[in-house]
Design an enzyme around this catalytic site. Sequence first.
Site, PDB file in Angstrom:
ATOM      1  CG  ASP A  37      33.647  62.808  44.984  1.00 45.72           C
ATOM      2  OD1 ASP A  37      32.838  62.008  44.441  1.00 45.72           O
ATOM      3  OD2 ASP A  37      33.348  63.502  45.965  1.00 45.72           O
ATOM      4  N   GLY A  38      34.293  59.735  43.011  1.00 45.06           N
ATOM      5  CA  GLY A  38      34.157  58.309  43.342  1.00 45.06           C
ATOM      6  C   GLY A  38      32.995  57.993  44.268  1.00 45.06           C
ATOM      7  NE  ARG A  96      40.617  36.047  54.526  1.00 46.01           N
ATOM      8  CZ  ARG A  96      41.518  36.160  53.558  1.00 46.01           C
ATOM      9  NH1 ARG A  96      42.537  35.346  53.518  1.00 46.01           N
ATOM     10  NH2 ARG A  96      41.392  37.076  52.617  1.00 46.01           N
ATOM     11  CG  HIS A 130      37.748  32.231  57.879  1.00 46.72           C
ATOM     12  ND1 HIS A 130      38.437  31.413  57.013  1.00 46.72           N
ATOM     13  CD2 HIS A 130      38.593  32.498  58.899  1.00 46.72           C
ATOM     14  CE1 HIS A 130      39.645  31.207  57.493  1.00 46.72           C
ATOM     15  NE2 HIS A 130      39.758  31.848  58.627  1.00 46.72           N
ATOM     16  CG  ASP A 171      44.021  26.039  56.980  1.00 47.88           C
ATOM     17  OD1 ASP A 171      42.937  25.513  57.298  1.00 47.88           O
ATOM     18  OD2 ASP A 171      44.101  27.114  56.349  1.00 47.88           O
ATOM     19  CE  LYS A 195      47.325  28.498  56.125  1.00 47.61           C
ATOM     20  NZ  LYS A 195      46.227  29.041  55.323  1.00 47.61           N
ATOM     21  N   GLY A 230      48.718  31.012  47.947  1.00 45.77           N
ATOM     22  CA  GLY A 230      49.870  30.492  48.697  1.00 45.77           C
ATOM     23  C   GLY A 230      49.547  29.197  49.444  1.00 45.77           C
ATOM     24  CB  THR A 231      46.642  28.211  51.555  1.00 45.20           C
ATOM     25  OG1 THR A 231      46.809  29.332  52.427  1.00 45.20           O
ATOM     26  CG2 THR A 231      46.177  27.007  52.334  1.00 45.20           C
TER      27      THR A 231
HETATM   28  C1  R5P Z   1      42.809  30.341  55.950  1.00 44.75           C
HETATM   29  O1  R5P Z   1      42.591  30.099  57.105  1.00 44.75           O
HETATM   30  C2  R5P Z   1      41.805  30.166  54.856  1.00 44.75           C
HETATM   31  O2  R5P Z   1      41.001  29.027  55.059  1.00 44.75           O
HETATM   32  C3  R5P Z   1      42.485  30.053  53.512  1.00 44.75           C
HETATM   33  O3  R5P Z   1      43.257  28.868  53.483  1.00 44.75           O
HETATM   34  C4  R5P Z   1      43.385  31.209  53.252  1.00 44.75           C
HETATM   35  O4  R5P Z   1      42.793  32.397  53.639  1.00 44.75           O
HETATM   36  C5  R5P Z   1      43.795  31.250  51.804  1.00 44.75           C
HETATM   37  O5  R5P Z   1      44.623  32.355  51.599  1.00 44.75           O
HETATM   38  P1  R5P Z   1      45.799  32.296  50.531  1.00 44.75           P
HETATM   39  O6  R5P Z   1      45.229  31.815  49.235  1.00 44.75           O
HETATM   40  O7  R5P Z   1      46.293  33.718  50.467  1.00 44.75           O
HETATM   41  O8  R5P Z   1      46.855  31.390  51.072  1.00 44.75           O
END
Ligand code: R5P
Length: 307
Positions: A37-38, A96, A130, A171, A195, A230-231
């Site tokens: 069951d994991g 985060r 973070h 950012d 950002k 994405g960032t």
């Molecule tokens: C954001 O505050 C973090 O420092 C990273 O820039 C972010 O979590 C990166 O996430 P993703 O690659 O999904 O944009």
Amino acid sequence: MISMKIFSGTSNRPLAEKIAKALNLNLSEIELHIFPDGEKRVRILDKVVDQHTVVVQPTSTPADQNYMELFFIVDALKRSGAKSVTAVVPYLGYQRQDHIFREGEGVSLEVVRRTLEAVGVNRLIGFDFHTIRVPELFKIPVSHLTALPLFTEKIKKERWTGDDTMLIAPDKGGIRRIKILSDMLNGMPYGSINKSRDLATGEVTAEKIDVEKGIKKRALIVDDLISSGGTIVTATNLLLKKGVHDIYVFTTHPVFSDAACEVLQKSAAHKVYATDTIYVPPQKEFRKLRTLSVARMVAKEIKTPWI
Ligand code: R5P
């Protein structure tokens, strides 16, 4: 020979092996049984009575499973008589979620902290959290290491230290880190990107770069982690618009979720330097990826007296 035993969970055994080697130790064995069951059952196969012990287990994807495994290993070590348990969690999952962003949310990092302490972790070693608040949230000693010395070494080796290069935080949250790196590189110019992220869709947008000494020919983007990519892609696209084509990326934690690897490979960045705080399986590797190891830094920290 140091009097301690070092163990590895399953999330990053290659890193655990490198750390053990740097300490002149062999990894001690754990029996890990997974039921149909994991559910997992952990058994310590080495004698640990009155021993200082270390467990290496980044809590990257799948974070929940990797956390449970870590909790079970720590509990088993304590029940087997270990004098202390140092948890080496180079990537701390859920970091985060360190405060309430929107009404009705919980604080996942706080739940993680309470559980790590409750199962008996005596000391935590992690990398580029973070938020710098992580150590003060814990009641146990926390070593907050950073990959910046590894990045500095690489940047110097590549001779990207002239007037034509700038450091870029993708950012505002990354400015503190970029300023430290700038100091380590004799005041290298730096800038940051404005950002914003839609909390519901995750979409990242950016329109403006703030640079202290004008736009340079080469940009070194530095971020604590890359998840979807994405960032980074938003940052590289903005840099391209500003006429910067010589772009390199440095990140501590290669979280690499979803299609991040393809996204990064297709991006305008020439190379993506990431550390091995998180294991990147062969199927996720991409041509532009280069790995820098944190193993020696962890080994040095493990040897540093803390009691
Ligand atoms: C954001 O505050 C973090 O420092 C990273 O820039 C972010 O979590 C990166 O996430 P993703 O690659 O999904 O944009």
